[in-house]
Design a protein around this motif. Structure first.
Motif, PDB file in Angstrom:
ATOM      1  N   SER A  37      23.916 -11.797 -38.742  1.00  0.00           N
ATOM      2  CA  SER A  37      22.655 -11.060 -38.691  1.00  0.00           C
ATOM      3  C   SER A  37      22.176 -10.924 -37.249  1.00  0.00           C
ATOM      4  N   GLU A  38      21.579  -9.777 -36.966  1.00  0.00           N
ATOM      5  CA  GLU A  38      21.133  -9.516 -35.594  1.00  0.00           C
ATOM      6  C   GLU A  38      20.045 -10.490 -35.169  1.00  0.00           C
ATOM      7  N   GLY A  39      19.128 -10.803 -36.094  1.00  0.00           N
ATOM      8  CA  GLY A  39      18.051 -11.728 -35.757  1.00  0.00           C
ATOM      9  C   GLY A  39      18.574 -13.093 -35.367  1.00  0.00           C
ATOM     10  N   TYR A  65      18.849 -19.425 -27.254  1.00  0.00           N
ATOM     11  CA  TYR A  65      19.246 -20.841 -27.122  1.00  0.00           C
ATOM     12  C   TYR A  65      20.160 -21.027 -25.914  1.00  0.00           C
ATOM     13  N   TYR A  66      21.155 -20.140 -25.772  1.00  0.00           N
ATOM     14  CA  TYR A  66      22.080 -20.267 -24.650  1.00  0.00           C
ATOM     15  C   TYR A  66      21.362 -20.074 -23.309  1.00  0.00           C
ATOM     16  N   LYS A  67      20.435 -19.121 -23.268  1.00  0.00           N
ATOM     17  CA  LYS A  67      19.714 -18.886 -22.017  1.00  0.00           C
ATOM     18  C   LYS A  67      18.934 -20.120 -21.590  1.00  0.00           C
ATOM     19  N   LYS A  68      18.392 -20.854 -22.570  1.00  0.00           N
ATOM     20  CA  LYS A  68      17.695 -22.108 -22.257  1.00  0.00           C
ATOM     21  C   LYS A  68      18.663 -23.143 -21.680  1.00  0.00           C
ATOM     22  N   ASN A  69      19.941 -22.968 -21.966  1.00  0.00           N
ATOM     23  CA  ASN A  69      20.971 -23.873 -21.448  1.00  0.00           C
ATOM     24  C   ASN A  69      21.711 -23.268 -20.248  1.00  0.00           C
ATOM     25  N   ASP A  70      21.066 -22.297 -19.601  1.00  0.00           N
ATOM     26  CA  ASP A  70      21.602 -21.681 -18.377  1.00  0.00           C
ATOM     27  C   ASP A  70      22.913 -20.947 -18.623  1.00  0.00           C
ATOM     28  N   ILE A  71      23.048 -20.347 -19.810  1.00  0.00           N
ATOM     29  CA  ILE A  71      24.224 -19.549 -20.150  1.00  0.00           C
ATOM     30  C   ILE A  71      23.715 -18.148 -20.479  1.00  0.00           C
ATOM     31  N   ASP A  72      24.034 -17.196 -19.639  1.00  0.00           N
ATOM     32  CA  ASP A  72      23.491 -15.843 -19.765  1.00  0.00           C
ATOM     33  C   ASP A  72      24.289 -15.034 -20.788  1.00  0.00           C
ATOM     34  N   ILE A  73      23.781 -14.992 -22.020  1.00  0.00           N
ATOM     35  CA  ILE A  73      24.478 -14.369 -23.146  1.00  0.00           C
ATOM     36  C   ILE A  73      23.508 -13.447 -23.883  1.00  0.00           C
ATOM     37  N   SER A  74      24.025 -12.337 -24.401  1.00  0.00           N
ATOM     38  CA  SER A  74      23.228 -11.459 -25.256  1.00  0.00           C
ATOM     39  C   SER A  74      23.769 -11.525 -26.686  1.00  0.00           C
ATOM     40  N   ALA A  75      23.024 -10.954 -27.618  1.00  0.00           N
ATOM     41  CA  ALA A  75      23.448 -10.965 -29.022  1.00  0.00           C
ATOM     42  C   ALA A  75      24.792 -10.271 -29.207  1.00  0.00           C
ATOM     43  N   ASP A  76      25.091  -9.281 -28.364  1.00  0.00           N
ATOM     44  CA  ASP A  76      26.354  -8.554 -28.478  1.00  0.00           C
ATOM     45  C   ASP A  76      27.563  -9.385 -28.057  1.00  0.00           C
ATOM     46  N   ASP A  77      27.303 -10.512 -27.405  1.00  0.00           N
ATOM     47  CA  ASP A  77      28.389 -11.391 -26.961  1.00  0.00           C
ATOM     48  C   ASP A  77      28.687 -12.488 -27.978  1.00  0.00           C
ATOM     49  N   ILE A  78      28.126 -12.372 -29.182  1.00  0.00           N
ATOM     50  CA  ILE A  78      28.212 -13.429 -30.194  1.00  0.00           C
ATOM     51  C   ILE A  78      28.717 -12.860 -31.513  1.00  0.00           C
ATOM     52  N   ILE A  79      29.674 -13.537 -32.117  1.00  0.00           N
ATOM     53  CA  ILE A  79      30.075 -13.261 -33.492  1.00  0.00           C
ATOM     54  C   ILE A  79      29.874 -14.542 -34.298  1.00  0.00           C
TER      55      ILE A  79
END
Length: 396
Positions: free
Chosen positions: A69-71, A79-93
């Motif tokens: 789900s997109e949400g 969550y990743y950004k809080k851990n200093d990992i620059d990720i967007s929803a499109d980078d996740i399956i």
């Protein structure tokens, strides 16, 4: 008479689960079994996650998107950004556990006969995933004598061929509890860039680090956008092993487009489990602080008591909740079975995971076991005392 596939015959048994029939026999004999063999945390799952399922308002339990789900993916990215990992929803399956993420990763980056280099000992199911994908694991041995630290990069370079597609690590490590330093991650990043390989990092134990050490993700390292693939899961982070929700994370667009085809083939990850996992992201830091304090105390107690047993050598974990112990036995498989079948101390015994199954090099780890310190401290004390007494009388 029909026969099963060669691939099926080659699939390894789980060193963690293959002794279950002997444990069941022990139960039938009215023995109490202390389970040191499996990483099932006894920390309670976050109440907010349990409530999200109980209080849902769904009228139809429908499919979600194949990538999840997109949400939920947007919240994972936060969550990743809080851990200093620059990720967007499109980078996740979103996947059905970290296990499916590993299968998608292997299927997306390697063909039949290709090779993946893995420091061993490693999570036993890497053997199974590689076998089912037709991939050859090329091990580089880390040793208990130096606490399973990253082997010299020269050892990796010796193993790289035109069939090599990736290096795979688990950080912090299962089964060793080893936590790779920032410098070690930088060395691995440099070698995959040099040889145009992928670096796959199983980071499901990211939250569980000890002694003030910090986890450094491969996607925190500069220039890893095309090379890095993260495997993740809610199983251990939120003590939600039964949710079977994980994810595959990469900024490499070709990898993600390919992995999405595997995701589409299995339709979608489970809906209720995504609801619970999305809610779990609201878990306060205090939950992890308390868990880390508890695991640190358990680790300290376990390692101290194991070191007191004559002939036992043990690695000192800096993360996750496992350690490898070397025992004064010839065959830990036979010993583990004997513990369940033939030994008890006042009606109690222990179940351990023989460590040979965490290696792919034949004959290595035969006298080692993996121990998961997921029991309360009083139970750990009893379990180690039983182990000590067992070793005193074991005929092998």
């Amino acid at each position: 008479m029909p026969v099963v596939s060669k691939k099926g015959q080659q699939m390894p048994e789980s060193p963690i689960r293959k002794l279950v029939p002997f444990a069941e026999q022990a139960y039938k004999a009215n023995k109490k079994v202390y389970h040191l063999n499996i990483g099932q945390p006894d920390i309670k799952s976050p109440q907010v996650a349990m409530d999200a399922v109980t209080l849902h308002s769904l009228e139809i339990l429908a499919y979600t998107r194949s990538e999840g789900s997109e949400g939920y993916r947007k919240k994972i990215a936060d969550y990743y950004k809080k851990n200093d990992i620059d990720i967007s929803a499109d980078d996740i399956i979103v996947t059905t556990g970290g296990s499916e993420a590993l299968l998608f990763a292997m299927g997306s980056i390697a063909d039949t006969g290709d090779e993946i280099i893995i420091p061993e000992p490693f999570y036993a199911n890497y053997n199974g995933f590689a076998t089912s994908s037709g991939i050859n694991i090329v091990p580089v041995i880390s040793k208990i004598e130096n606490n399973f630290a990253l082997p010299p990069i020269s050892e990796f370079e010796k193993l790289i061929t035109d069939k090599t597609k990736a290096i795979l690590i688990c950080n912090p490590g299962n089964p060793t509890g080893y936590l790779y330093s920032r410098d070690e991650i930088k060395k691995l990043a440099a070698i995959v860039k040099k040889h145009d390989l992928f670096l796959v990092a199983d980071e499901v134990y990211r939250e569980f680090t000890y002694d003030g050490a910090e986890h450094y993700s491969i996607l925190q390292e500069e220039g890893m956008e095309e090379y890095g693939i993260i495997i993740d899961s809610v199983s251990k982070r939120y003590s939600m092993c039964g949710a079977r929700i994980g994810c595959l994370v990469s900024k490499n667009k070709s990898v993600m487009a390919t992995a999405l085809k595997f995701a589409q083939a299995r339709l979608s990850p489970p809906t209720f489990a995504q609801i619970a996992s999305e809610a779990a992201l609201q878990t306060p830091q205090s939950y992890f602080d308390e868990a880390i304090t508890e695991y640190t105390e358990r680790r300290n107690l376990l390692i101290e008591k194991l070191k007191e047993i004559p002939g036992v050598k043990v690695g000192e974990p800096k993360g996750a909740f496992y350690c490898i112990a070397e025992l004064p036995v010839e065959d830990s498989d036979a010993f583990a079975q004997w513990l369940l079948q033939d030994f008890d101390l006042n009606g109690e015994t222990v179940m351990v995971a023989p460590a040979a199954g965490f290696y792919s090099t034949p004959g290595v780890g035969k006298n080692q076991v993996r121990i998961a310190y997921v029991l309360k401290k009083d139970s750990l004390l009893k379990a180690v005392e039983i182990l000590k007494k067992a070793l005193e009388v074991y005929p092998g």
